[in-house]
Scaffold this active site. Structure first.
Site, mmCIF file in Angstrom:
data_model
loop_
_atom_site.group_PDB
_atom_site.id
_atom_site.type_symbol
_atom_site.label_atom_id
_atom_site.label_comp_id
_atom_site.label_asym_id
_atom_site.label_seq_id
_atom_site.Cartn_x
_atom_site.Cartn_y
_atom_site.Cartn_z
ATOM 1 N N LYS A 105 59.574 9.236 35.057
ATOM 2 C CA LYS A 105 59.321 9.743 33.689
ATOM 3 C C LYS A 105 59.634 8.704 32.614
ATOM 4 C CE LYS A 105 63.551 11.074 34.939
ATOM 5 N NZ LYS A 105 64.065 11.508 36.219
ATOM 6 N N GLU A 129 53.732 14.750 39.225
ATOM 7 C CA GLU A 129 54.317 16.103 39.230
ATOM 8 C C GLU A 129 55.847 16.089 39.302
ATOM 9 O OE1 GLU A 129 52.511 19.397 39.168
ATOM 10 O OE2 GLU A 129 54.582 19.559 38.484
ATOM 11 N N VAL A 132 58.833 15.820 35.938
ATOM 12 C CA VAL A 132 59.441 16.869 35.110
ATOM 13 C C VAL A 132 59.768 18.062 36.009
ATOM 14 C CG1 VAL A 132 59.182 18.399 33.118
ATOM 15 C CG2 VAL A 132 57.985 16.196 33.147
ATOM 16 N N ILE A 136 59.257 22.109 40.433
ATOM 17 C CA ILE A 136 58.575 23.141 39.622
ATOM 18 C C ILE A 136 57.170 22.620 39.304
ATOM 19 C CG2 ILE A 136 58.613 24.458 37.469
ATOM 20 C CD1 ILE A 136 61.644 23.784 37.250
ATOM 21 N N GLY A 187 78.506 15.706 42.037
ATOM 22 C CA GLY A 187 77.335 14.858 42.248
ATOM 23 C C GLY A 187 76.151 15.258 41.383
ATOM 24 N N GLU A 190 75.513 11.381 36.820
ATOM 25 C CA GLU A 190 75.670 9.960 37.163
ATOM 26 C C GLU A 190 77.065 9.498 36.722
ATOM 27 O OE1 GLU A 190 72.982 8.036 38.206
ATOM 28 O OE2 GLU A 190 71.435 9.582 37.983
ATOM 29 N N ASP A 201 66.815 11.480 28.672
ATOM 30 C CA ASP A 201 66.037 11.927 29.838
ATOM 31 C C ASP A 201 65.152 13.117 29.449
ATOM 32 O OD1 ASP A 201 65.620 12.112 32.880
ATOM 33 O OD2 ASP A 201 66.382 14.116 32.407
ATOM 34 N N LYS A 205 60.878 13.385 29.383
ATOM 35 C CA LYS A 205 60.088 14.482 29.960
ATOM 36 C C LYS A 205 59.260 15.170 28.870
ATOM 37 C CE LYS A 205 63.463 14.864 33.653
ATOM 38 N NZ LYS A 205 64.758 15.386 34.051
ATOM 39 N N GLY A 302 66.954 16.977 43.012
ATOM 40 C CA GLY A 302 67.281 17.149 44.429
ATOM 41 C C GLY A 302 66.194 16.547 45.292
HETATM 42 N N1 HSE Z 1 68.979 13.316 35.702
HETATM 43 C C1 HSE Z 1 68.108 14.441 35.710
HETATM 44 C C2 HSE Z 1 68.869 15.704 35.376
HETATM 45 C C3 HSE Z 1 67.400 14.686 37.000
HETATM 46 O O1 HSE Z 1 70.096 15.686 35.184
HETATM 47 O O2 HSE Z 1 68.225 16.726 35.294
HETATM 48 C C4 HSE Z 1 66.257 13.754 37.222
HETATM 49 O O3 HSE Z 1 65.246 13.928 36.292
#
Ligand code: HSE
Length: 431
Positions: A105, A129, A132, A136, A187, A190, A201, A205, A302
């Site tokens: 993305k 796909e 985002v 889903i 986990g 990051e 992020d 998206k 995931g």
């Molecule tokens: N780092 C993103 C989140 C997942 O925390 O949703 C990957 O897009």
């Protein structure tokens, strides 16, 4: 049965998931789509570390050119993330006549115009796909299922890390710092969660969602972005008292002939469907003119959810290749009723405001005088109990107010001698 070969660039977590699915569902997929998907090569800088999937060693390479220059490979799957060298790899692959699947993305948000134009020029497709909401199927739903619709808005909880943090603060009553630590331990976050927590992020998206709903690729610099790091436990508690949850939303919204694109913490009424989206889950709430209000919900990250989306793109491309189809990735038809992007100063919202004041006569009068000066109408006001000696939070909810007026008013309020902390303002949506 026709064979179509793919090359995978990036043998990390999602790459392993894709390989797993293509191995374990090989015959199921072949029966469903009438194509045998063959993994011809997997490239990674590290091909020695043991993975959670077993592949024939001869498939592995450190040299990406073995994929890009292989004329038998029709599809490259880019799963390394980041801008460079992913961009160079994709451009080189397009030039060699390959279709592209990517989950990247950040790259599409920053360089989408260039990559999509190159793909269009070459008659090749870029599918994304997994970029985002992981598994889903929001991209395909916007491109295909909702193709005849016009959209009044799209609201997304598209960052699982931030949603986990806000949910923990709301459900467990923990502080922001504590919630972040828990997210790291589990986990979900990051080591350096800045991109997630500060809304970057989500904005990446949002570029893609805006493209698919309004047909334009907005620049990151044109998106108003505010993260959740200033949200305090007390804001969460006051939100609850007032009947709201706080969510980090990515919003694209049509206002008359302008488009607003923004990412920020948002007060949502507790009974809004998005308010019930907790933890690392994602949801995208779409308001469309024909299909109505829809919500797409699921795990936003995931290995297998993301790999499921990548495989769906690979499958789509096999069908395009079989049919000799070129489907421009861009929904290049812009919504012509949108003339421009609305500037932040012109945004209009209801607001929650928290002002920390010295508890003495006349302070509230001064504050409401300043708000009145800027034409800001108050819907409700509550003065809370003392938290520190002499300092009390005053919590207000406003009627619709123009952003520039609110900012000017708060600036003036924060200069008053009786104000002890920078005031907090959070936009309210969904009412
Ligand atoms: N780092 C993103 C989140 C997942 O925390 O949703 C990957 O897009």
């Amino acid at each position: 049965m026709r064979k179509i070969s793919i090359g995978i660039i990036g043998f990390g977590n999602i790459g392993c998931g894709v390989v797993k699915i293509l191995q374990q569902r090989k015959s199921l997929l072949a029966q469903k789509i009438g194509v045998d998907i063959v993994i011809k090569k997997i490239c990674d800088k590290d091909i020695s570390t043991k993975r959670d999937v077993t592949v024939d060693k001869s498939l592995l390479s450190r040299d990406v050119n073995e994929i890009i220059n292989d004329p038998q490979i029709d599809i490259i799957v880019e799963l390394i993330g980041g801008i460079n060298p992913a961009k160079e790899f994709i451009l080189a692959a397009l030039k060699k006549g390959k279709h592209v699947v990517t989950a990247n993305k950040a790259l599409l948000a920053e360089c989408g115009n260039e990559l999509f134009s190159e793909a269009a020029e070459r008659g090749k497709n870029i599918y994304f796909e997994a970029s985002v909401g992981a598994g889903i199927p929001i991209i395909k739903s916007l491109k295909e299922g909702l193709v005849a619709n016009k959209f009044s808005s799209i609201f997304g909880i598209v960052n699982g890390t931030s949603n986990y943090v806000l949910s923990q603060m709301s459900k467990e009553g923990c502080s922001f710092a504590n919630a972040i630590n828990q997210a790291k331990l589990k986990g979900f976050a990051e080591k350096d969660p800045t991109l997630d927590i500060e809304g970057i992020d989500s904005a990446h998206k949002l570029v893609l969602l805006t493209y698919l709903t309004y047909g334009r690729i907005v620049k990151m610099k044109d998106i108003f972005i505010e993260g959740i790091s200033r949200i305090s436990s007390s804001d969460i508690a006051y939100a609850k008292e007032l009947g709201y949850e706080i969510k980090l939303l990515a919003i694209a919204k049509k206002e008359v002939d302008e488009l607003e694109v923004r990412v920020h913490p948002t007060f949502l009424p507790v009974n809004h469907l998005l308010s019930s989206v907790d933890g690392v889950f994602n949801a995208i709430y779409v308001s469309s003119d024909l299909a109505g209000e829809l919500m797409f919900y699921g795990p936003g990250a995931g290995q297998l959810p993301a790999a499921s989306a990548v495989v769906s793109d690979i499958v789509d491309l096999t069908q395009d290749i079989k049919a000799g189809l070129f489907k421009p990735t861009l929904n290049s038809i812009q919504d012509s009723s949108i003339k421009s992007l609305r500037q932040i100063d012109e945004f209009e919202n209801k607001y929650y405001i928290r002002i920390s004041v010295v508890d003495k006569p006349g302070v509230l009068a001064k504050i409401s005088g300043i708000l009145a000066k800027f034409g800001i109408s108050i819907a409700s006001v509550t003065q809370k109990e003392k938290l520190k000696a002499q300092v009390v939070p005053v919590v207000m909810v406003t009627h619709e107010v123009k952003e520039k007026n609110l900012r000017s008013a708060l600036k003036m309020i924060d200069r008053l001698g009786e104000i002890k902390e920078k005031s907090v303002a959070i936009r309210i949506e969904g009412v």
